[in-house]
Design an enzyme around this catalytic site. Structure first.
Site, mmCIF file in Angstrom:
data_model
loop_
_atom_site.group_PDB
_atom_site.id
_atom_site.type_symbol
_atom_site.label_atom_id
_atom_site.label_comp_id
_atom_site.label_asym_id
_atom_site.label_seq_id
_atom_site.Cartn_x
_atom_site.Cartn_y
_atom_site.Cartn_z
ATOM 1 N N TYR A 30 -4.067 5.636 -2.002
ATOM 2 C CA TYR A 30 -3.675 5.827 -3.394
ATOM 3 C C TYR A 30 -3.562 4.488 -4.106
ATOM 4 O O TYR A 30 -3.644 3.420 -3.487
ATOM 5 C CB TYR A 30 -2.352 6.607 -3.490
ATOM 6 C CG TYR A 30 -1.105 5.838 -3.124
ATOM 7 C CD1 TYR A 30 -0.820 5.503 -1.801
ATOM 8 C CD2 TYR A 30 -0.191 5.441 -4.100
ATOM 9 C CE1 TYR A 30 0.330 4.798 -1.467
ATOM 10 C CE2 TYR A 30 0.964 4.737 -3.772
ATOM 11 C CZ TYR A 30 1.213 4.423 -2.453
ATOM 12 O OH TYR A 30 2.350 3.723 -2.121
ATOM 13 N N ARG A 49 -8.481 -3.269 -5.054
ATOM 14 C CA ARG A 49 -7.568 -2.951 -3.948
ATOM 15 C C ARG A 49 -7.828 -1.534 -3.442
ATOM 16 O O ARG A 49 -7.764 -1.271 -2.237
ATOM 17 C CB ARG A 49 -6.106 -3.111 -4.386
ATOM 18 C CG ARG A 49 -5.143 -2.906 -3.226
ATOM 19 C CD ARG A 49 -3.715 -3.240 -3.571
ATOM 20 N NE ARG A 49 -3.165 -2.344 -4.578
ATOM 21 C CZ ARG A 49 -1.945 -2.466 -5.099
ATOM 22 N NH1 ARG A 49 -1.153 -3.453 -4.721
ATOM 23 N NH2 ARG A 49 -1.507 -1.620 -6.010
ATOM 24 N N ARG A 97 -8.917 21.688 11.029
ATOM 25 C CA ARG A 97 -8.020 20.650 11.543
ATOM 26 C C ARG A 97 -8.536 20.029 12.836
ATOM 27 O O ARG A 97 -8.669 20.707 13.857
ATOM 28 C CB ARG A 97 -6.614 21.213 11.766
ATOM 29 C CG ARG A 97 -5.615 20.112 12.118
ATOM 30 C CD ARG A 97 -4.213 20.627 12.400
ATOM 31 N NE ARG A 97 -3.322 19.514 12.724
ATOM 32 C CZ ARG A 97 -3.279 18.911 13.907
ATOM 33 N NH1 ARG A 97 -4.057 19.329 14.900
ATOM 34 N NH2 ARG A 97 -2.464 17.893 14.116
ATOM 35 N N HIS A 99 -8.466 15.735 14.426
ATOM 36 C CA HIS A 99 -8.165 14.347 14.062
ATOM 37 C C HIS A 99 -9.411 13.578 13.636
ATOM 38 O O HIS A 99 -9.385 12.816 12.679
ATOM 39 C CB HIS A 99 -7.514 13.609 15.237
ATOM 40 C CG HIS A 99 -6.103 14.013 15.502
ATOM 41 N ND1 HIS A 99 -5.735 15.300 15.799
ATOM 42 C CD2 HIS A 99 -4.958 13.294 15.506
ATOM 43 C CE1 HIS A 99 -4.419 15.355 15.974
ATOM 44 N NE2 HIS A 99 -3.926 14.141 15.797
ATOM 45 N N LYS A 144 -3.236 0.824 1.254
ATOM 46 C CA LYS A 144 -2.274 1.606 0.468
ATOM 47 C C LYS A 144 -2.459 3.076 0.842
ATOM 48 O O LYS A 144 -3.112 3.856 0.134
ATOM 49 C CB LYS A 144 -2.482 1.347 -1.034
ATOM 50 C CG LYS A 144 -1.225 1.574 -1.872
ATOM 51 C CD LYS A 144 -1.352 0.926 -3.243
ATOM 52 C CE LYS A 144 -0.282 1.372 -4.232
ATOM 53 N NZ LYS A 144 1.105 1.132 -3.847
ATOM 54 N N GLU A 176 8.030 -7.509 3.535
ATOM 55 C CA GLU A 176 8.068 -7.107 2.123
ATOM 56 C C GLU A 176 9.168 -6.076 1.957
ATOM 57 O O GLU A 176 9.957 -5.857 2.880
ATOM 58 C CB GLU A 176 6.701 -6.552 1.697
ATOM 59 C CG GLU A 176 6.270 -5.332 2.499
ATOM 60 C CD GLU A 176 4.920 -4.759 2.069
ATOM 61 O OE1 GLU A 176 4.467 -5.002 0.946
ATOM 62 O OE2 GLU A 176 4.342 -4.028 2.895
HETATM 63 N N1 PMP Z 1 4.514 -3.347 -1.124
HETATM 64 C C1 PMP Z 1 4.633 -2.012 -0.988
HETATM 65 C C2 PMP Z 1 4.924 -1.446 0.369
HETATM 66 C C3 PMP Z 1 4.469 -1.171 -2.106
HETATM 67 O O1 PMP Z 1 4.571 0.163 -1.979
HETATM 68 C C4 PMP Z 1 4.210 -1.757 -3.380
HETATM 69 C C5 PMP Z 1 3.979 -0.911 -4.599
HETATM 70 N N2 PMP Z 1 5.004 -0.031 -4.902
HETATM 71 C C6 PMP Z 1 4.132 -3.156 -3.476
HETATM 72 C C7 PMP Z 1 4.271 -3.916 -2.314
HETATM 73 C C8 PMP Z 1 3.894 -3.842 -4.799
HETATM 74 O O2 PMP Z 1 2.547 -3.725 -5.206
HETATM 75 P P1 PMP Z 1 2.150 -3.743 -6.758
HETATM 76 O O3 PMP Z 1 2.649 -5.023 -7.310
HETATM 77 O O4 PMP Z 1 0.666 -3.683 -6.753
HETATM 78 O O5 PMP Z 1 2.800 -2.553 -7.390
#
Ligand code: PMP
Length: 286
Positions: A30, A49, A97, A99, A144, A176
């Site tokens: 996403y 991205r 279904r 994998h 993502k 993060e």
């Molecule tokens: N790290 C994670 C795990 C995220 O989910 C997000 C976005 N919510 C970010 C970093 C920040 O990314 P962005 O600046 O592109 O929103």
């Protein structure tokens, strides 16, 4: 109005078959794209991205950049509000279904718009509390992925502790936030971990580093230790919906000398807001 597989329709009319691999396996990726004054912010970076995420799960991009740009323009038009956030979601589609990848499945493409509610001014004055937790996610945090169970459980720890974000530590290093990137200020130097498989390459992270570079804010991109995090002068998080937000309490302790947002946050927030205005005025989908 949402977009689903070639059609724009009201949310209530949109349905997905139960065998969709997004529902069964969380097999999809996403994007979240902020829209300011009805213009998508850093569109080409978000689409790059998305391509990186799709490559990471070996799913062919169902649209060209130009097609995405058109769909995004339409969804903005069909929704009210000057500031929106767009959610794009692509799964490997509907299949029996199993994998292993299905031989032939058509990806499911879903897009919706929500009002963009950036943090209220009071929070920029007070800052927000965060807690820490071990980063127990997988080894490809640069994708993502829609399978967000670890992030959900980690973020809920923050909610349970009446905090805003959970800051993650892996092998003694800062990675993060559960849904954001993290910057710290230590010895007057802005620090953030490098973009690798341990973190999501944040679009806001890039903007903040570009602004720091352009305006002479001393900074370095390198591993940040847990002790540097715990003794930082300032901590802040970045994300598309939260922008730049100061963290003033960590695990119940005040951050820095006085647990108040610091000068580096103030400078970066000002630069970020000014940059947004500039991009919106320029009328370029940036
Ligand atoms: N790290 C994670 C795990 C995220 O989910 C997000 C976005 N919510 C970010 C970093 C920040 O990314 P962005 O600046 O592109 O929103």
């Amino acid at each position: 109005m949402i977009y689903l597989n070639g059609k724009f329709l009201p949310m209530e009319q949109a349905t997905v078959p139960v065998l969709d691999r997004g529902f069964i396996f969380g097999d999809g990726v996403y994007e979240v794209i902020p829209v300011y004054s009805r213009k998508p912010f850093r569109l080409s970076e978000h689409l790059s991205r998305l391509q990186h995420s799709l490559d990471g799960i070996r799913l062919q991009n169902p649209h060209t950049e130009a097609e995405w740009a058109d769909l995004i323009e339409r969804i903005i038009e069909l929704n009210e509000g000057e500031d929106q956030y767009l959610y794009l979601h692509i799964t490997r589609g509907v299949a029996k279904r199993d994998h292993a990848f299905p031989r032939a499945a058509t990806p499911t493409v879903f897009m919706m718009s929500n009002p963009l509610l950036t943090p209220p001014g009071e929070l920029l004055v007070s800052g927000v509390p965060a807690i820490t937790a071990g980063d127990n996610r997988w080894g490809r945090c640069d994708i993502k992925a829609i399978s967000l169970l670890p992030n959900i459980l980690l973020r809920q720890l923050a909610v349970d502790a009446q905090a805003t974000e959970t800051i993650l530590l892996r092998d003694g290093l800062l990675t993060e936030g559960a849904a954001s990137n993290i910057f710290v200020v230590k010895n007057n130097l802005l620090l953030t971990p490098p973009k690798d498989h341990r973190i999501l390459p944040g679009i806001t992270y890039d903007v903040v580093l570009e602004l720091a570079k352009a305006h002479g804010v001393p900074h370095a991109v390198r591993d940040v230790s847990e002790s540097e995090l715990r003794t930082a002068q300032e901590i802040m998080l970045t994300s598309s919906t939260k922008e730049v937000l100061p963290i003033t309490r960590l695990d119940g302790q005040p951050v820095g000398n006085n647990g108040a947002p610091g000068p580096v946050f103030h400078q970066l927030n000002q630069l970020y807001q000014a940059y947004k205005q500039e991009v919106m005025r320029a009328h370029v989908p940036h």
